[in-house]
Write a protein that holds these residues in place. Structure first.
Motif, PDB file in Angstrom:
ATOM      1  N   UNK A   1       1.204  -1.552   0.152  1.00 51.09           N
ATOM      2  CA  UNK A   1      -0.234   0.015  -0.144  1.00 51.09           C
ATOM      3  C   UNK A   1       0.419   0.977   0.415  1.00 51.09           C
ATOM      4  N   UNK A   2       2.021   1.137   0.646  1.00 50.09           N
ATOM      5  CA  UNK A   2       2.543   2.326   1.028  1.00 50.09           C
ATOM      6  C   UNK A   2       3.249   2.484  -0.458  1.00 50.09           C
ATOM      7  N   UNK A   3       3.690   1.247  -1.098  1.00 51.06           N
ATOM      8  CA  UNK A   3       4.472   1.835  -2.419  1.00 51.06           C
ATOM      9  C   UNK A   3       3.386   2.547  -3.481  1.00 51.06           C
ATOM     10  N   UNK A   4       2.674   1.988  -3.639  1.00 49.67           N
ATOM     11  CA  UNK A   4       1.071   2.334  -4.412  1.00 49.67           C
ATOM     12  C   UNK A   4       1.039   3.804  -4.010  1.00 49.67           C
ATOM     13  N   UNK A   5       0.760   4.277  -2.701  1.00 48.39           N
ATOM     14  CA  UNK A   5       1.033   5.918  -2.421  1.00 48.39           C
ATOM     15  C   UNK A   5       2.476   6.248  -2.905  1.00 48.39           C
ATOM     16  N   UNK A   6       3.430   5.481  -2.915  1.00 47.59           N
ATOM     17  CA  UNK A   6       4.152   7.066  -3.201  1.00 47.59           C
ATOM     18  C   UNK A   6       4.702   6.882  -4.471  1.00 47.59           C
ATOM     19  N   UNK A   7       4.367   5.638  -4.940  1.00 48.31           N
ATOM     20  CA  UNK A   7       4.149   5.614  -6.611  1.00 48.31           C
ATOM     21  C   UNK A   7       3.201   6.904  -6.860  1.00 48.31           C
ATOM     22  N   UNK A   8       2.041   6.789  -6.354  1.00 46.51           N
ATOM     23  CA  UNK A   8       1.157   8.665  -6.906  1.00 46.51           C
ATOM     24  C   UNK A   8       2.016   9.293  -6.365  1.00 46.51           C
ATOM     25  N   UNK A   9       2.423   9.570  -5.409  1.00 45.02           N
ATOM     26  CA  UNK A   9       2.647  11.151  -4.810  1.00 45.02           C
ATOM     27  C   UNK A   9       4.388  11.152  -5.913  1.00 45.02           C
ATOM     28  N   UNK A  10       4.681  10.641  -6.224  1.00 44.68           N
ATOM     29  CA  UNK A  10       5.928  11.017  -7.223  1.00 44.68           C
ATOM     30  C   UNK A  10       5.094  11.481  -8.874  1.00 44.68           C
ATOM     31  N   UNK A  11       3.869  10.149  -9.405  1.00 42.92           N
ATOM     32  CA  UNK A  11       3.348  11.002 -10.639  1.00 42.92           C
ATOM     33  C   UNK A  11       2.933  12.522 -10.663  1.00 42.92           C
ATOM     34  N   UNK A  12       2.179  12.048  -9.308  1.00 43.83           N
ATOM     35  CA  UNK A  12       1.736  14.150  -8.778  1.00 43.83           C
ATOM     36  C   UNK A  12       2.664  14.914  -8.789  1.00 43.83           C
ATOM     37  N   UNK A  13       4.293  15.047  -8.942  1.00 41.59           N
ATOM     38  CA  UNK A  13       5.320  15.985  -8.950  1.00 41.59           C
ATOM     39  C   UNK A  13       5.153  16.350 -10.004  1.00 41.59           C
ATOM     40  N   UNK A  14       4.854  15.068 -11.349  1.00 44.14           N
ATOM     41  CA  UNK A  14       5.066  16.415 -12.629  1.00 44.14           C
ATOM     42  C   UNK A  14       4.380  16.293 -13.348  1.00 44.14           C
ATOM     43  N   UNK A  15       4.477  16.916 -14.464  1.00 46.84           N
ATOM     44  CA  UNK A  15       3.685  18.429 -15.048  1.00 46.84           C
ATOM     45  C   UNK A  15       2.964  17.214 -15.775  1.00 46.84           C
ATOM     46  N   UNK A  16       1.908  17.516 -16.203  1.00 47.41           N
ATOM     47  CA  UNK A  16       0.949  16.942 -17.420  1.00 47.41           C
ATOM     48  C   UNK A  16       1.442  17.115 -18.624  1.00 47.41           C
ATOM     49  N   UNK A  17       1.060  15.676 -19.327  1.00 50.71           N
ATOM     50  CA  UNK A  17       2.043  15.215 -20.408  1.00 50.71           C
ATOM     51  C   UNK A  17       0.376  16.102 -21.590  1.00 50.71           C
ATOM     52  N   UNK A  18       1.059  16.944 -23.002  1.00 56.06           N
ATOM     53  CA  UNK A  18       0.864  17.419 -23.429  1.00 56.06           C
ATOM     54  C   UNK A  18      -1.242  16.509 -23.497  1.00 56.06           C
ATOM     55  N   UNK A  19      -1.253  14.694 -23.618  1.00 56.74           N
ATOM     56  CA  UNK A  19      -2.604  14.441 -24.103  1.00 56.74           C
ATOM     57  C   UNK A  19      -3.580  14.886 -22.813  1.00 56.74           C
ATOM     58  N   UNK A  20      -2.856  15.012 -21.388  1.00 62.43           N
ATOM     59  CA  UNK A  20      -3.507  15.529 -19.958  1.00 62.43           C
ATOM     60  C   UNK A  20      -3.533  16.644 -20.023  1.00 62.43           C
ATOM     61  N   UNK A  21      -2.676  17.628 -20.480  1.00 65.15           N
ATOM     62  CA  UNK A  21      -3.448  19.110 -20.531  1.00 65.15           C
ATOM     63  C   UNK A  21      -4.087  19.283 -21.779  1.00 65.15           C
ATOM     64  N   UNK A  22      -4.705  17.965 -23.170  1.00 67.91           N
ATOM     65  CA  UNK A  22      -6.499  18.780 -23.746  1.00 67.91           C
ATOM     66  C   UNK A  22      -7.132  18.014 -23.245  1.00 67.91           C
ATOM     67  N   UNK A  23      -7.570  17.123 -21.772  1.00 64.99           N
ATOM     68  CA  UNK A  23      -7.944  16.221 -21.149  1.00 64.99           C
ATOM     69  C   UNK A  23      -8.485  17.114 -19.678  1.00 64.99           C
ATOM     70  N   UNK A  24      -7.540  17.899 -19.578  1.00 66.97           N
ATOM     71  CA  UNK A  24      -8.328  19.324 -18.940  1.00 66.97           C
ATOM     72  C   UNK A  24      -8.312  20.191 -19.120  1.00 66.97           C
ATOM     73  N   UNK A  25      -8.012  20.412 -19.913  1.00 67.55           N
ATOM     74  CA  UNK A  25      -8.577  21.860 -21.510  1.00 67.55           C
ATOM     75  C   UNK A  25     -10.102  21.822 -21.014  1.00 67.55           C
ATOM     76  N   UNK A  26     -10.250  20.128 -21.725  1.00 68.49           N
ATOM     77  CA  UNK A  26     -11.711  19.745 -21.889  1.00 68.49           C
ATOM     78  C   UNK A  26     -12.944  20.499 -20.617  1.00 68.49           C
ATOM     79  N   UNK A  27     -12.322  19.754 -18.907  1.00 65.30           N
ATOM     80  CA  UNK A  27     -12.905  19.629 -17.945  1.00 65.30           C
ATOM     81  C   UNK A  27     -12.470  20.936 -18.140  1.00 65.30           C
ATOM     82  N   UNK A  28     -12.278  21.797 -18.039  1.00 61.34           N
ATOM     83  CA  UNK A  28     -11.888  23.705 -17.146  1.00 61.34           C
ATOM     84  C   UNK A  28     -12.704  24.201 -18.405  1.00 61.34           C
ATOM     85  N   UNK A  29     -12.837  23.703 -19.775  1.00 56.96           N
ATOM     86  CA  UNK A  29     -13.947  24.202 -20.429  1.00 56.96           C
ATOM     87  C   UNK A  29     -15.301  24.648 -20.349  1.00 56.96           C
ATOM     88  N   UNK A  30     -15.503  23.148 -19.511  1.00 54.04           N
ATOM     89  CA  UNK A  30     -16.705  22.470 -19.142  1.00 54.04           C
ATOM     90  C   UNK A  30     -17.346  23.547 -17.641  1.00 54.04           C
TER      91      UNK A  30
END
Length: 297
Positions: free
Chosen positions: A1-30
């Motif tokens: 469980x701690x390993x999964x949490x660590x991986x989640x926190x680590x991923x959260x530290x990085x900027x979104x990818x271009x594809x993820x940005x597009x998804x976020x742009x849609x969500x923000x637009x909504x």
């Protein structure tokens, strides 16, 4: 469980990818499409004030004629970043950035009516906010700064923005919002306030330094120059003052507004939607999944 949490926190530290940005742009637009009208209008006013603050800061810096051209130009662009930084960090509705709502519309997250409703309310709010900043600076006699060189620059900037062919203004508006929407797009990937600041720094400095045209900024610069001119300010060395009138203001804004829409909607929004969301939406249609259009309210 701690390993999964660590991986989640680590991923959260990085900027979104271009594809993820597009998804976020849609969500923000909504989210923007479904904001209540009064809230949208108030946040539009705040954005107009913020962009006016950036213009205010820029006028002060560029009024120093002792600075070499490139230094003055770069510093002016750098301090103008204050406006968009406040918009994306403090929270406000800026028309030029909201051109990216086209992503959500193309993915059927909301109707054309909702998108245009947002744009209309935001443009009106941006104008009101810009005029509030003009009134504040007029009342505090900001034009007298740096031995009245600030006031002289207010008038010169406004005249220079009007004294250009309409098509040139349109293309300058296109290039401006190409860069502004890229700045906003990159800011969607940010994980912190510091990330947001650096995400806008180069694109915004570039558009200002290159002399491109921003419709909301011009809602501040043009009335500011006009008010300064008609208030009895004693200006010097300016030859093209006759063009600085209400007609000249509307002439500039008509071209720049269209250019901003093309630059933001086509060159950023539609381009990235085609790259990252078109196939996904095409596949959904192919499987006869229901559209996600939200026409409530």
């Amino acid at each position: 469980m701690s390993s999964k949490n660590s991986e989640s926190k680590s991923a959260h530290m990085f900027a979104l990818t271009p594809a993820e940005i597009e998804q976020k742009a849609e969500a923000i637009g909504q989210e923007k499409a479904n904001l209540p009208a009064l809230k949208t209008f108030i946040l539009g006013i705040m954005a107009g004030i913020f962009i006016g603050m950036g213009g205010m800061f820029m006028l002060l810096v560029k009024s120093d004629s002792s600075l070499p051209f490139i230094v003055s130009t770069l510093l002016g662009g750098l301090v103008f970043c204050l406006g968009l930084f406040l918009v994306i960090s403090a929270g406000a509705e800026l028309f030029t950035g909201n051109c990216l709502m086209i992503c959500g519309k193309l993915s059927n997250k909301y109707s054309w009516a909702k998108m245009f409703r947002n744009w209309g309310l935001v443009i009106l709010g941006n104008l009101v906010g810009s005029l509030i900043m003009v009134a504040i600076l007029y009342l505090c006699n900001y034009s007298s700064g740096n031995g009245a060189q600030v006031g002289n620059l207010m008038i010169q900037v406004a005249c220079d923005k009007i004294d250009q062919p309409w098509t040139v203004l349109l293309v300058k508006g296109l290039m401006c919002n190409f860069l502004v929407c890229l700045a906003v797009w990159i800011s969607f990937a940010a994980r912190s306030i510091t990330d947001k600041f650096f995400s806008i720094l180069l694109p915004i400095t570039a558009f200002v330094a290159c002399g491109f045209e921003h419709s909301v900024a011009n809602m501040f610069f043009l009335p500011m120059g006009l008010v300064t001119k008609i208030s009895g300010f004693v200006y010097t060395g300016l030859a093209n003052l006759d063009i600085l009138n209400l007609g000249g203001v509307l002439y500039n804004l008509s071209a720049v507004l269209i250019g901003n829409i093309i630059g933001g909607v086509v060159f950023v929004g539609i381009s990235y939607w085609l790259a990252f969301a078109y196939k996904k939406n095409k596949d959904k249609l192919g499987t006869n999944e229901p559209a996600a259009t939200d026409d409530s309210n």
